[in-house]
Write an enzyme that holds these catalytic residues in place. Sequence first.
Site, PDB file in Angstrom:
ATOM      1  N   GLU A   1     -55.235 -76.839 -60.553  1.00 29.63           N
ATOM      2  CA  GLU A   1     -55.009 -75.438 -60.922  1.00 29.63           C
ATOM      3  C   GLU A   1     -53.844 -75.309 -61.898  1.00 29.63           C
ATOM      4  O   GLU A   1     -53.750 -74.343 -62.650  1.00 29.63           O
ATOM      5  CB  GLU A   1     -54.761 -74.589 -59.653  1.00 29.63           C
ATOM      6  CG  GLU A   1     -55.038 -73.113 -59.877  1.00 29.63           C
ATOM      7  CD  GLU A   1     -55.034 -72.269 -58.593  1.00 29.63           C
ATOM      8  OE1 GLU A   1     -54.805 -72.794 -57.499  1.00 29.63           O
ATOM      9  OE2 GLU A   1     -55.262 -71.055 -58.703  1.00 29.63           O
TER      10      GLU A   1
ATOM     11  N   HIS B   1     -65.184 -97.506 -47.825  1.00 28.64           N
ATOM     12  CA  HIS B   1     -66.611 -97.568 -47.481  1.00 28.64           C
ATOM     13  C   HIS B   1     -67.353 -96.378 -48.063  1.00 28.64           C
ATOM     14  O   HIS B   1     -68.386 -95.967 -47.559  1.00 28.64           O
ATOM     15  CB  HIS B   1     -66.761 -97.631 -45.955  1.00 28.64           C
ATOM     16  CG  HIS B   1     -66.066 -98.834 -45.393  1.00 28.64           C
ATOM     17  ND1 HIS B   1     -66.710-100.010 -45.118  1.00 28.64           N
ATOM     18  CD2 HIS B   1     -64.742 -99.049 -45.124  1.00 28.64           C
ATOM     19  CE1 HIS B   1     -65.817-100.895 -44.677  1.00 28.64           C
ATOM     20  NE2 HIS B   1     -64.622-100.341 -44.676  1.00 28.64           N
TER      21      HIS B   1
ATOM     22  N   LYS C   1     -62.335 -63.364 -59.466  1.00 30.31           N
ATOM     23  CA  LYS C   1     -61.737 -62.475 -58.459  1.00 30.31           C
ATOM     24  C   LYS C   1     -62.087 -61.034 -58.760  1.00 30.31           C
ATOM     25  O   LYS C   1     -62.446 -60.265 -57.872  1.00 30.31           O
ATOM     26  CB  LYS C   1     -60.196 -62.589 -58.517  1.00 30.31           C
ATOM     27  CG  LYS C   1     -59.606 -63.727 -57.761  1.00 30.31           C
ATOM     28  CD  LYS C   1     -58.089 -63.495 -57.710  1.00 30.31           C
ATOM     29  CE  LYS C   1     -57.330 -64.769 -57.506  1.00 30.31           C
ATOM     30  NZ  LYS C   1     -55.910 -64.651 -57.719  1.00 30.31           N
TER      31      LYS C   1
END
Length: 463
Positions: A289, A315, A429
């Site tokens: 960000e 893994h 937003k």
Amino acid sequence: MSFVLDVTAMLDPVVPNGVREADWPLLAGRFREAHGAVAAIAATGVYGYRELEAQAGERTRVAQFAQSVAGQYDDVVVLGIGGSSLGAIALRTALLPPAWNARTSAQRAGRPRLHVLDNVDPRSIAGVLSIIALPRTLFVVISKSGGTIETLAQYLVVRERLEAAGLDVSRHLAFVTDPAKGALRAIAARDSIPAFAVPPNVGGRFSVLSPVGTLPAALCGIDIEALCAGASAMRDATLGDALEQNAAGLFATLQWRAHVQAGQGMHVLMPYSDALRDLAPWFVQLWAESLGKVDADGLNVGPTPIASVGATDQHSQVQLFMEGPADKTVTFLRVERGQDELTIPNLEPGEKALSFLGGHALGELLDVECRATAGALARAGRASMTMSVGAADAWHLGGLMMWLMQATTFAGALYRVNPLDQPGVELGKRLANRELGHPDLTSHDQAGLATPSLSPPRTVRVP
Ligand code: PA5
């Protein structure tokens, strides 16, 4: 101080397009320039995250509040998102004993369990609400702006429950927000809800050492003074402009150089420590960000951070790191002295696959695996660094967090972006606010949620 950053595996000839001896003067000069830019901006007072002395008063209020309510709550529930939640999660994982929330109150010495609700998925919220007793719960609502819809929606849900149960909200809510502005500050004043300040010059993802992180931590018994002392020591050690003596500058400069000169724009943080595993998602938010932006020339820039954990992801992701595109750097975090140690028993002396393990310690195995993965990457010509820390305690965690925040600030100057803003998340937003009927909308938002496109929508439905 016990931090050692080993960058050998970022260098030529360990990695083919690594830093050559002749590159150092150029890199040192580039860092000095970036450092100068940061110093000029710092003089305007925007880097509040490192002004820990100025926050001492609020830290004392936090500690006093935590002490004054000790024993009153079995559960603390943080409501927050992004920079207002990831720090508390990282602190909980690192500094509270394993499976803290599964321990009995006696095992926790009467300290509360800590839940962090960082999403508006009703499943998680209902899940936490179903296992707590409201009369023994404190909800810590964290929003610097006081205007984040996810957090405010959670607050409304919780407040209604508290009121329906006939509980005094001023004893079951605490806010962490701007010292003067925003809806939470106004509600706190109206309803006498305890409220703690995020300094205006401390941004969300840089706020873990403010009450955003220290309030939940102190309520659960974490030593916030040690946390901030470790951070201050790291800050002091990363203020200089000499590249090879500044661990944050070195991390930032080598990552930036790996990206722009060697095509390694994916930056993996891989703690070999379960205590530090949630530091990786915290770093991902900080790096992404802060640095994924439009730069001073109008170009879209920024590295892609990746969270990983050893040995588990050996893994999973390590195959990709070894043989996939050579577009990554891996930063290992290793802890020199683990708190818990378990010796592997020698139960199967006749079985070749098991006998050699007997007598070794599990922490030793983890550390050997860390060094083995770093060694394997280096042999494959893949870039990596290793940060070794003395212990996974509050002091070192504060230091690690400050190291990464300082590095992000320097990286902002290297990438020529402002690491403190996040303009790219604003439109989403606003569109969500519009859809939900927020009264303050600009004409820019009127297009609504429809995907802008000239062609008709294309979807596939699987029956
Ligand atoms: O880093 C940031 O600034 C963001 O991730 C914010 O922390 C996040 O959007 C939450 O904001 P607020 O604390 O204002 O609710």
